[in-house]
Design a protein around this motif. Structure first.
Motif, PDB file in Angstrom:
ATOM      1  N   HIS A   3      38.866  39.434  37.104  1.00 53.35           N
ATOM      2  CA  HIS A   3      39.283  38.640  38.249  1.00 53.35           C
ATOM      3  C   HIS A   3      38.217  38.713  39.329  1.00 53.35           C
ATOM      4  CE1 HIS A   3      41.096  42.610  38.891  1.00 53.35           C
ATOM      5  NE2 HIS A   3      40.944  42.396  40.177  1.00 53.35           N
ATOM      6  N   ALA A   4      38.301  37.750  40.252  1.00 55.20           N
ATOM      7  CA  ALA A   4      37.280  37.674  41.291  1.00 55.20           C
ATOM      8  C   ALA A   4      37.901  37.966  42.648  1.00 55.20           C
ATOM      9  CB  ALA A   4      36.658  36.281  41.293  1.00 55.20           C
ATOM     10  N   LEU A   5      37.128  38.600  43.506  1.00 56.88           N
ATOM     11  CA  LEU A   5      37.561  38.875  44.876  1.00 56.88           C
ATOM     12  C   LEU A   5      36.484  38.343  45.793  1.00 56.88           C
ATOM     13  CD1 LEU A   5      38.355  42.671  44.503  1.00 56.88           C
ATOM     14  CD2 LEU A   5      40.024  40.849  44.762  1.00 56.88           C
ATOM     15  N   ALA A 209      40.245  44.419  48.083  1.00 54.57           N
ATOM     16  CA  ALA A 209      39.441  45.273  47.201  1.00 54.57           C
ATOM     17  C   ALA A 209      40.133  46.595  46.882  1.00 54.57           C
ATOM     18  CB  ALA A 209      38.075  45.524  47.833  1.00 54.57           C
ATOM     19  N   LEU A 210      40.806  47.171  47.892  1.00 57.53           N
ATOM     20  CA  LEU A 210      41.403  48.492  47.641  1.00 57.53           C
ATOM     21  C   LEU A 210      42.629  48.411  46.735  1.00 57.53           C
ATOM     22  CD1 LEU A 210      41.044  50.251  51.080  1.00 57.53           C
ATOM     23  CD2 LEU A 210      39.845  50.764  48.972  1.00 57.53           C
ATOM     24  N   GLN A 211      43.241  47.235  46.679  1.00 55.18           N
ATOM     25  CA  GLN A 211      44.417  47.110  45.823  1.00 55.18           C
ATOM     26  C   GLN A 211      44.052  46.657  44.416  1.00 55.18           C
ATOM     27  OE1 GLN A 211      45.660  45.366  49.448  1.00 55.18           O
ATOM     28  NE2 GLN A 211      47.594  44.922  48.449  1.00 55.18           N
ATOM     29  N   GLN A 212      43.007  45.868  44.340  1.00 48.38           N
ATOM     30  CA  GLN A 212      42.748  45.222  43.048  1.00 48.38           C
ATOM     31  C   GLN A 212      41.564  45.779  42.282  1.00 48.38           C
ATOM     32  OE1 GLN A 212      42.921  40.997  43.470  1.00 48.38           O
ATOM     33  NE2 GLN A 212      44.989  41.057  44.267  1.00 48.38           N
ATOM     34  N   ASP A 217      36.455  50.661  37.130  1.00 48.12           N
ATOM     35  CA  ASP A 217      36.305  49.241  36.756  1.00 48.12           C
ATOM     36  C   ASP A 217      34.832  48.865  36.822  1.00 48.12           C
ATOM     37  OD1 ASP A 217      38.973  48.757  36.481  1.00 48.12           O
ATOM     38  OD2 ASP A 217      39.233  47.689  38.368  1.00 48.12           O
ATOM     39  N   VAL A 218      34.436  47.940  35.971  1.00 48.29           N
ATOM     40  CA  VAL A 218      33.058  47.432  36.074  1.00 48.29           C
ATOM     41  C   VAL A 218      33.064  46.294  37.092  1.00 48.29           C
ATOM     42  CG1 VAL A 218      31.170  46.289  34.853  1.00 48.29           C
ATOM     43  CG2 VAL A 218      32.460  48.122  33.736  1.00 48.29           C
ATOM     44  N   LEU A 219      32.087  46.338  37.996  1.00 55.54           N
ATOM     45  CA  LEU A 219      32.013  45.303  39.041  1.00 55.54           C
ATOM     46  C   LEU A 219      30.652  44.633  39.033  1.00 55.54           C
ATOM     47  CD1 LEU A 219      33.374  47.117  42.252  1.00 55.54           C
ATOM     48  CD2 LEU A 219      34.671  45.883  40.525  1.00 55.54           C
ATOM     49  N   ILE A 228      32.820  39.325  44.435  1.00 56.71           N
ATOM     50  CA  ILE A 228      32.933  40.538  43.619  1.00 56.71           C
ATOM     51  C   ILE A 228      33.692  40.141  42.360  1.00 56.71           C
ATOM     52  CG2 ILE A 228      33.889  42.890  43.528  1.00 56.71           C
ATOM     53  CD1 ILE A 228      34.194  42.210  46.773  1.00 56.71           C
ATOM     54  N   ILE A 229      33.121  40.418  41.204  1.00 55.75           N
ATOM     55  CA  ILE A 229      33.845  40.142  39.963  1.00 55.75           C
ATOM     56  C   ILE A 229      34.255  41.487  39.364  1.00 55.75           C
ATOM     57  CG2 ILE A 229      33.738  39.066  37.668  1.00 55.75           C
ATOM     58  CD1 ILE A 229      33.099  36.946  39.593  1.00 55.75           C
ATOM     59  N   VAL A 230      35.558  41.599  39.084  1.00 61.30           N
ATOM     60  CA  VAL A 230      36.066  42.819  38.470  1.00 61.30           C
ATOM     61  C   VAL A 230      36.150  42.576  36.965  1.00 61.30           C
ATOM     62  CG1 VAL A 230      37.940  44.518  38.500  1.00 61.30           C
ATOM     63  CG2 VAL A 230      37.449  43.172  40.547  1.00 61.30           C
ATOM     64  N   GLU A 231      35.639  43.516  36.181  1.00 63.35           N
ATOM     65  CA  GLU A 231      35.589  43.394  34.722  1.00 63.35           C
ATOM     66  C   GLU A 231      34.970  42.052  34.306  1.00 63.35           C
ATOM     67  OE1 GLU A 231      36.070  45.811  32.675  1.00 63.35           O
ATOM     68  OE2 GLU A 231      36.861  47.218  34.140  1.00 63.35           O
TER      69      GLU A 231
END
Ligand code: PEP
Ligand code: MG
Length: 572
Positions: A3-5, A209-212, A217-219, A228-231
């Motif tokens: 997912h993206a933030l 960011a702190l919740q997700q 996790d790879v960022l 910011i892309i998570v995984e």
């Protein structure tokens, strides 16, 4: 899952690494709702975290030994009791099941409820128990986001946290942190400035960011766009690699400009000075052909320690900056401590209700004369090694600059008497960052040798918009008609009196704004070396006379959109 933030890019650069989540003491998580059919699995997740914290505390209890084992053990027992408290558990269950709040937000609501009960008690001891609640709930929150318990060190990791202090940044980089993501903060804060100086990618204002993001996790972090892309998936990795390649290509292209003059198309030479926070910045400024150092933020010598640097230590730092610039001028700014640059030495007041309007910059220096005198001695001693100027932050009125000037004259006399070799004359300059100083400039411009406009603070004080508060969004921006008029007034007043005027706020390092500053008559920029070549490229692409003739139209702009249109018209 991918997912993206998004946040705000505060320091450019791309990073790919694993997340290291550092949770705040107080649980500042945003409201998050869940679907009714997700409530039971959310509760299971929450209870699994609570159980894991229980086990963790039991293990810690059994490992205690030594003199304080008894006292610490009692604390752990108390915390375990809190964790088993039916009030706490029932409340959490209701918030998730009936309120349909996510586990993080349920923890926060429950924390606030319990804290309100304790804080309302007459007994000071009970009131102080709020800390225990914070600790226990904080542990559960941390456990919710913990994937691997044994992440060692921080090298190769991306720190995800609520906020970051300037003093922490260089330490983190030395430990090998690749990038930092903060839930709050702004791109104009001192932390952001320092991150840019360290070339450490930083994204601020990413509230989720702190919740997700979970530990481990790879960022993928893009410090320019704030994404910011998570995984990340294969396409994200490809994009990341392409951005890294593009960054390299752009650097190479700009590199060709390092020996070129900062000259407009019609032959006007503009002086590009560098802002420096460290020895490395000075070296970079020199290598890129900066005209000198226009702003050396000496307070960074004071921030990461609990004791004040003595005269000799300061002298060595200042002398090395002067030597490093091999004959080009170095402008040392006297310590600008206070507000968001609070130190640990006890110099700045810790409990000011309104620190940005408090005892900061020259106000603090004049209130701590012995400390200030030590700094001026170190500065003047360094003047024996090459051209040096002294710049004073947060000047509000004539009296302050006169007081500094007198003190400097006395220090110079003392040093000469002691046999030190110092420059015959050390130019003294004022930072124009308090609106009063800008408005009443004609009254004291005669008392200084040069001026440097601190647009970061000037913007904050003119617009009554905290430079570190992300919630203000676009409100904090130098692209306001009031700012442009003030800049124009200061530049014109300085020039009329034959005093060089520079802009040393972050605005000077934004290549897209270079035509605007040139149009207003600015001929000296002081900016971070990391942006020097881009601004040089922008200057070389414009015709000075054309921009100057477009100044009246710029000054007639009534809002930010009109200013942006003006910029688009002059071709940025
Ligand atoms: C400014 O305020 O623009 C400035 C250059 O000073 P600092 O960012 O260090 O407050
Ligand atoms: Mg300032």
């Amino acid at each position: 899952m991918r997912h993206a933030l998004s946040g705000h890019g505060a320091s450019r650069g791309n990073a790919l690494g694993r997340a290291r989540v550092r949770l705040p003491h107080a649980l500042e998580v945003a409201e998050e709702r869940i679907d009714a059919d997700a409530a039971e699995s959310e509760l299971r997740r929450l209870h699994a975290a609570i159980d894991a914290v229980r086990v963790e505390m039991r293990n810690m209890r059994s490992q205690l030994h030594g003199a304080l084992a008894h006292e610490v053990g009692e604390f752990l027992d108390l915390h375990t009791l809190l964790l088993d408290d039916p009030e706490l558990l029932q409340g959490l269950d209701d918030l998730v099941r009936k309120g349909l709040y996510g586990a993080d937000y349920a923890l926060r609501l429950q924390r606030d409820r319990l804290a309100a009960v304790f804080e309302g008690m007459d007994d000071a001891y009970f009131r102080s128990r709020v800390e225990d609640i914070d600790h226990v709930i904080g542990r559960v929150h941390a456990m919710l986001h913990k994937r691997e318990a044994d992440l060692q060190g921080v090298a190769g990791e991306i720190l995800v946290t609520d906020a970051i202090a300037p003093a922490e940044l260089s330490q983190l980089q030395a430990q090998g942190v690749l990038a930092v993501v903060t839930a709050g903060g702004s791109a104009l804060s001192h932390s952001a400035i320092l991150a840019r100086s360290l070339h450490l990618p930083l994204v601020v204002g990413a509230p989720l960011a702190l919740q997700q993001v979970n530990d481990g996790d790879v960022l993928v972090v893009d410090g320019a766009s704030g994404e910011i892309i998570v995984e990340p998936n294969a396409a994200d990795l490809r994009d990341h690699r392409a951005r890294v390649r593009e960054e390299k290509r752009e650097r190479k292209q700009l590199h060709r400009l390092r020996r070129e003059p900062s000259r407009t198309l019609d032959g006007v030479d503009v002086k590009l000075f560098a802002n420096a926070e460290s020895r490395e910045d000075v070296a970079e400024a020199h290598a890129l052909g900066a005209a000198g150092v226009g702003l050396y933020r000496t307070e960074f010598l004071f921030l990461q320690r609990s004791e004040l640097p003595d005269e000799d230590e300061q002298f060595r730092a200042y002398r090395d900056a002067v030597l490093g610039m091999t004959g080009r001028v170095v402008t040392l700014r006297t310590m600008d401590i206070g507000a968001d640059k609070a130190d640990r030495t006890g110099l700045a007041l810790a409990d000011e209700p309104n620190p940005a309007l408090g005892l900061r910059g020259v106000r603090l220096s004049l209130a701590r004369e012995a400390v200030f005198e030590t700094q001026l001695r170190a500065m003047l001693r360094a003047s024996g090694y090459g051209p040096l100027r002294v710049l004073v932050p947060m000047i509000t009125s004539r009296e302050e600059i006169v007081a500094v000037s007198r003190l400097m004259a006395r220090v110079a006399r003392d040093l000469r008497r002691e046999g030190h070799e110092i420059a015959e004359r050390v130019p003294l300059g004022a930072m124009i960052e308090v609106p009063a100083a800008a408005i009443a400039l004609s009254g004291f411009v005669g008392a200084v040798d040069f001026l440097s406009i601190g647009t970061n603070d000037l913007t904050q004080y003119v617009l009554a918009a905290d430079r570190g508060n992300d919630a203000l969004g676009d409100l904090y921006s130098p692209l306001h008609p009031a700012m442009l008029r003030l800049l124009h007034h200061v530049i014109r007043t300085g020039r009329a009196r034959g005093k060089p005027v520079a802009v040393c706020g972050e605005m000077a390092g934004d290549a897209t704004l270079a035509p605007l500053l040139l149009a207003l008559g600015l001929e000296e920029f002081s900016l971070h070396p990391g942006t020097l070549l881009e601004v040089r490229r922008a200057i070389r692409a414009h015709d000075h006379a054309t921009l100057r003739s477009a100044a009246p139209a710029l000054l007639r702009c009534r809002d930010r959109d009109a200013i942006r249109r003006w910029l688009a018209n002059v071709g940025t």
